[in-house]
Enzyme design. Structure first.
Site, PDB file in Angstrom:
ATOM      1  N   LYS A 127       0.869  -1.286   0.132  1.00 18.52           N
ATOM      2  CA  LYS A 127       0.130  -0.189   0.333  1.00 18.52           C
ATOM      3  C   LYS A 127       0.992   1.630   0.652  1.00 18.52           C
ATOM      4  CE  LYS A 127      -1.276   2.249   3.309  1.00 18.52           C
ATOM      5  NZ  LYS A 127      -1.987   2.361   4.863  1.00 18.52           N
ATOM      6  N   CYS A 164     -18.882   6.859   4.060  1.00 16.65           N
ATOM      7  CA  CYS A 164     -19.509   5.135   3.729  1.00 16.65           C
ATOM      8  C   CYS A 164     -18.152   4.545   4.984  1.00 16.65           C
ATOM      9  CB  CYS A 164     -19.158   4.461   2.407  1.00 16.65           C
ATOM     10  SG  CYS A 164     -19.609   2.924   2.885  1.00 16.65           S
ATOM     11  N   CYS A 185     -26.745   8.718   1.901  1.00 16.73           N
ATOM     12  CA  CYS A 185     -25.396   8.213   0.462  1.00 16.73           C
ATOM     13  C   CYS A 185     -26.738   8.011  -0.586  1.00 16.73           C
ATOM     14  CB  CYS A 185     -25.043   7.249   0.912  1.00 16.73           C
ATOM     15  SG  CYS A 185     -23.881   6.101  -0.420  1.00 16.73           S
ATOM     16  N   CYS A 198     -26.104   0.433  -4.696  1.00 13.40           N
ATOM     17  CA  CYS A 198     -25.271  -0.263  -3.074  1.00 13.40           C
ATOM     18  C   CYS A 198     -25.351  -1.417  -2.826  1.00 13.40           C
ATOM     19  CB  CYS A 198     -24.304   1.065  -2.249  1.00 13.40           C
ATOM     20  SG  CYS A 198     -23.449  -0.580  -1.144  1.00 13.40           S
TER      21      CYS A 198
HETATM   22  S1  SF4 Z   1     -25.093   2.903   0.737  1.00 14.59           S
HETATM   23 FE1  SF4 Z   1     -23.273   1.618   0.000  1.00 14.59          FE
HETATM   24  S2  SF4 Z   1     -21.549   3.139  -0.588  1.00 14.59           S
HETATM   25 FE2  SF4 Z   1     -23.399   3.872   0.606  1.00 14.59          FE
HETATM   26  S3  SF4 Z   1     -23.192   4.636   2.880  1.00 14.59           S
HETATM   27 FE3  SF4 Z   1     -23.664   2.825   2.553  1.00 14.59          FE
HETATM   28  S4  SF4 Z   1     -23.050   0.910   2.146  1.00 14.59           S
HETATM   29 FE4  SF4 Z   1     -21.584   3.237   1.994  1.00 14.59          FE
END
Ligand code: SF4
Length: 354
Positions: A246, A315, A325, A331
């Site tokens: 990394k 997230c 989000c 997602c």
């Molecule tokens: S919807 Fe998915 S990308 Fe967005 S905060 Fe929740 S887990 Fe993370």
């Protein structure tokens, strides 16, 4: 009688000689061959062959050539013995006979086809990131030593990367500031510095004692092998104590502007799995390999600060803000991510502590 002797008897003799006798002889020969075949097969049969197998074998062999029979039998047995169990055709069953090599591991984590809607998701994350600053924007490793000349800046980025593992950005940033204020962000000064001094300056970064030791070792290697600069290859960087892939990729990107791979930390690893951009990778290294299979190269550098900041603000590892989000409809992990930390097992008390 005379007529019988002269006409009929020669006809009978002719018939017997040319038609009946060969047929009879042929029948005798066929019977012999069948017997011989049967005897040969029994002789060559392994002791363990069952009676039913023997019956099947005799019925199959129609050849009159005993040689052919003896040649075909072992092949049949061999072929039967290499047939896999029906369970070996089971879908997805791992081949336990293959050694678990690095290349096999790579094959398992390959994800060649880009995930659906990834560009749309990326665009939305960019929009979310533009609304708020994240710690990585001002205190990430790539921000270390921005006011220094290139050679010193490269060294600062390297030391910042070393300190960043298992440490929050603002803690790493504070340690780098203290080192710079004490004129201890150069290989020459670090090499001469007392290890305890370094340890006190970088505290409370994670594993500060070991990192202080590694700082001195790295400074010495850079002075002896690289004329006070840092290695300009990934292999050279990875050979330094405490520097992993990394950090190696980050330093190559920032220090040398040489992109050889994606810098995947825990945020990038976690978010890529949540978004379904990689499938079930267990380590950041596996995520890096899987991500590099489809993500366009121009995204390899910006993807790190983008997702790190997204992971610091939206997230998050625990209780991500899925309701806020803007990719929650795309997602697969929306509203399903971890909300409580994993339960830690109680530490066993050592006898001397009782
Ligand atoms: S919807 Fe998915 S990308 Fe967005 S905060 Fe929740 S887990 Fe993370």
């Amino acid at each position: 009688m005379c007529l019988l002797h002269q006409q009929v008897l020669p006809m009978l003799i002719h018939l017997q000689t040319h038609m009946i006798l060969p047929a009879a002889l042929a029948q005798t020969n066929f019977t012999y061959n069948r017997m011989h075949t049967k005897i040969t097969s029994i002789k060559s049969e392994p002791e363990s062959t069952s009676a039913s197998e023997h019956r099947v074998f005799v019925r199959r062999k129609r050849s009159r050539n005993p040689e052919l029979v003896t040649k075909t039998e072992p092949q049949d047995q061999k072929f039967t013995s290499i047939l896999p169990d029906i369970e070996e055709f089971a879908y997805g069953k791992p081949n336990v006979n293959l050694p678990l090599t690095k290349s096999r591991l790579k094959t398992q984590v390959k994800s060649v086809n880009p995930p659906l809607n990834w560009e749309k998701v990326l665009e939305q994350i960019h929009k979310m990131r533009s609304l708020n600053d994240a710690p990585v924007d001002s205190m990430g490793c790539e921000k270390a030593g921005t006011s220094l000349p290139p050679k010193e800046r490269r060294f600062a980025v390297l030391i910042s990367s070393l300190l960043s593992s298992q440490t929050k950005d603002h803690v790493t940033h504070g340690a780098i500031q203290r080192l710079q204020d004490s004129n201890l962000l150069k290989p020459e000064t670090i090499e001469k510095a007392d290890e305890t001094t370094l340890k006190n300056l970088i505290y409370p970064v994670g594993f500060y004692t070991r990192k202080a030791t590694n700082m001195k070792k790295i400074a010495k290697i850079c002075l002896m092998k690289y004329n006070g600069d840092i290695p300009n290859t990934l292999e050279g960087l990875l050979s330094l104590p405490g520097i992993g892939p990394k950090m190696g990729h980050l330093v190559m990107n920032v220090g040398w502007d040489n992109v050889q791979g994606i810098c995947v930390d825990t945020h990038v690893h976690r978010i890529c799995n949540r978004l379904g951009w990689v499938m079930g990778t267990k380590t950041p290294e596996e995520t890096r390999e899987a991500l590099q299979m489809w993500l366009p190269k121009e995204e390899w550098v910006p993807i790190n600060p983008l997702l790190v900041g997204f992971g610091q603000t939206v997230c998050t590892p625990l209780r991500p803000s899925c309701s806020l989000c803007s990719v929650n409809e795309l997602c697969p992990s929306a509203f399903r991510a971890a909300t409580t930390p994993k339960k830690k097992l109680p530490r066993k008390t050592k006898p001397e502590e009782l």
